[in-house]
Design an enzyme around this catalytic site. Sequence first.
Site, PDB file in Angstrom:
ATOM      1  N   LYS A  93       1.060  -1.264  -0.019  1.00  0.00           N
ATOM      2  CA  LYS A  93      -0.095  -0.002  -0.032  1.00  0.00           C
ATOM      3  C   LYS A  93       0.680   1.287   0.000  1.00  0.00           C
ATOM      4  O   LYS A  93       0.626   2.220  -0.689  1.00  0.00           O
ATOM      5  CB  LYS A  93      -0.761   0.102   1.252  1.00  0.00           C
ATOM      6  CG  LYS A  93      -1.785   1.443   1.229  1.00  0.00           C
ATOM      7  CD  LYS A  93      -2.190   1.616   2.715  1.00  0.00           C
ATOM      8  CE  LYS A  93      -1.070   2.200   3.559  1.00  0.00           C
ATOM      9  NZ  LYS A  93      -1.371   2.835   4.711  1.00  0.00           N
TER      10      LYS A  93
ATOM     11  N   CYS B 101     -18.790   4.745   6.314  1.00  0.00           N
ATOM     12  CA  CYS B 101     -18.861   3.155   6.370  1.00  0.00           C
ATOM     13  C   CYS B 101     -17.732   3.010   7.415  1.00  0.00           C
ATOM     14  O   CYS B 101     -16.658   2.251   7.044  1.00  0.00           O
ATOM     15  CB  CYS B 101     -18.302   2.610   4.932  1.00  0.00           C
ATOM     16  SG  CYS B 101     -18.703   0.814   4.853  1.00  0.00           S
TER      17      CYS B 101
ATOM     18  N   CYS C 186     -25.264   3.535   8.197  1.00  0.00           N
ATOM     19  CA  CYS C 186     -25.933   2.972   7.156  1.00  0.00           C
ATOM     20  C   CYS C 186     -27.094   4.180   6.537  1.00  0.00           C
ATOM     21  O   CYS C 186     -27.451   3.989   5.463  1.00  0.00           O
ATOM     22  CB  CYS C 186     -26.515   1.737   7.229  1.00  0.00           C
ATOM     23  SG  CYS C 186     -25.125   0.537   7.352  1.00  0.00           S
TER      24      CYS C 186
ATOM     25  N   CYS D  98     -26.314   6.608   4.358  1.00  0.00           N
ATOM     26  CA  CYS D  98     -25.502   6.258   3.066  1.00  0.00           C
ATOM     27  C   CYS D  98     -26.471   6.123   2.036  1.00  0.00           C
ATOM     28  O   CYS D  98     -27.659   5.513   2.049  1.00  0.00           O
ATOM     29  CB  CYS D  98     -24.912   4.864   3.518  1.00  0.00           C
ATOM     30  SG  CYS D  98     -23.877   4.239   1.910  1.00  0.00           S
TER      31      CYS D  98
ATOM     32  N   CYS E  94     -25.978  -1.861  -1.227  1.00  0.00           N
ATOM     33  CA  CYS E  94     -25.037  -2.507  -0.562  1.00  0.00           C
ATOM     34  C   CYS E  94     -25.413  -3.917  -0.093  1.00  0.00           C
ATOM     35  O   CYS E  94     -26.298  -4.093   0.493  1.00  0.00           O
ATOM     36  CB  CYS E  94     -24.581  -1.715   0.642  1.00  0.00           C
ATOM     37  SG  CYS E  94     -23.355  -2.377   1.674  1.00  0.00           S
TER      38      CYS E  94
END
Length: 314
Positions: free
Chosen positions: A219, A289, A296, A299, A305
């Site tokens: 990463k 998230c 949620c 969102c 999802c």
Amino acid sequence: MCSAQDSGMSMAGVRMVTRSRSRDLGTGPRGGGDEAPLRRGEAAAEGKKSHSPAKRQRKTQKLSVTYEASDHEKGEGAKPPEAPGWEPPDWQQQLVNIRTMRSGKDAPVDQLGAEHCYDPSAPPKVQRYQVLLSLMLSSQTKDQVTAGAMQRLRARGLTVDSILQTDDSTLGTLIYPVGFWRSKVKYIKQTSAILQQRYGGDIPASVAELVALPGVGPKMAHLAMAVAWGAVSGIAVDTHVHRIANRLGWTKTATKSPEKTRAALEAWLPRELWSEINGLLVGFGQQTCLPVHPHCQACLNRSLCPAARSLCRP
């Protein structure tokens, strides 16, 4: 692209088969009145004599020409068309929704990420070193803590030489309380020595060389390539990207590590989106998230999802 040959039978792709309807000349038995063939000189002389008996007229050979399709035209050995690759069913709308939710650019990563932690007035080589160092500090550490450690290091003049001249105890004090700070003191010293010896104080310009440095993972390497060198070498996947990709169903099967998630994402996500995904999903993970008790209800992807049903609370 079709060529002129593609519109009809390709002469290069066919085999011509000729079949004679009469017996080949000169191949039968010498007998039954057949004359022996003349030699070339004799044949020429015979043709010039007007008083010689007329030669028996040879029958015109009739050729039957047929064309046989090549293996390519028959389809023999031809590869079947490849099936379209897998991709998540709703990913484009999910991406649009995340961009909308992230339009404010007000997550910690937007102000404190690696692209904001180096000294823009420093020489390019020093800037790249500072980018790499900030990424090494950021592992298992909140952006706010990483930014604080970088400020303290920069205040003392953050270069390869200055780090090598700093004793371990002082360096530990400067970077504390980043996660695993004792190990990072050791890795920073080792990596800085390698950069001085092998790269003239600069950082490598390839993922393979970057991940070979102590304390540098995939990463960090991909982010260093993007921020320090301006090159997109792959998708940088941290815990936020790993978590969100699995929740959204952006991996064909559930993945157990960030590296497996990176491979799964790169298998289908268009390359032009690779540089955007890390910052977009990291900020989304910091604000919406969340690892535990995600928001949620706020969102835009709650109906798209796959994980929302088990995660969302009424």
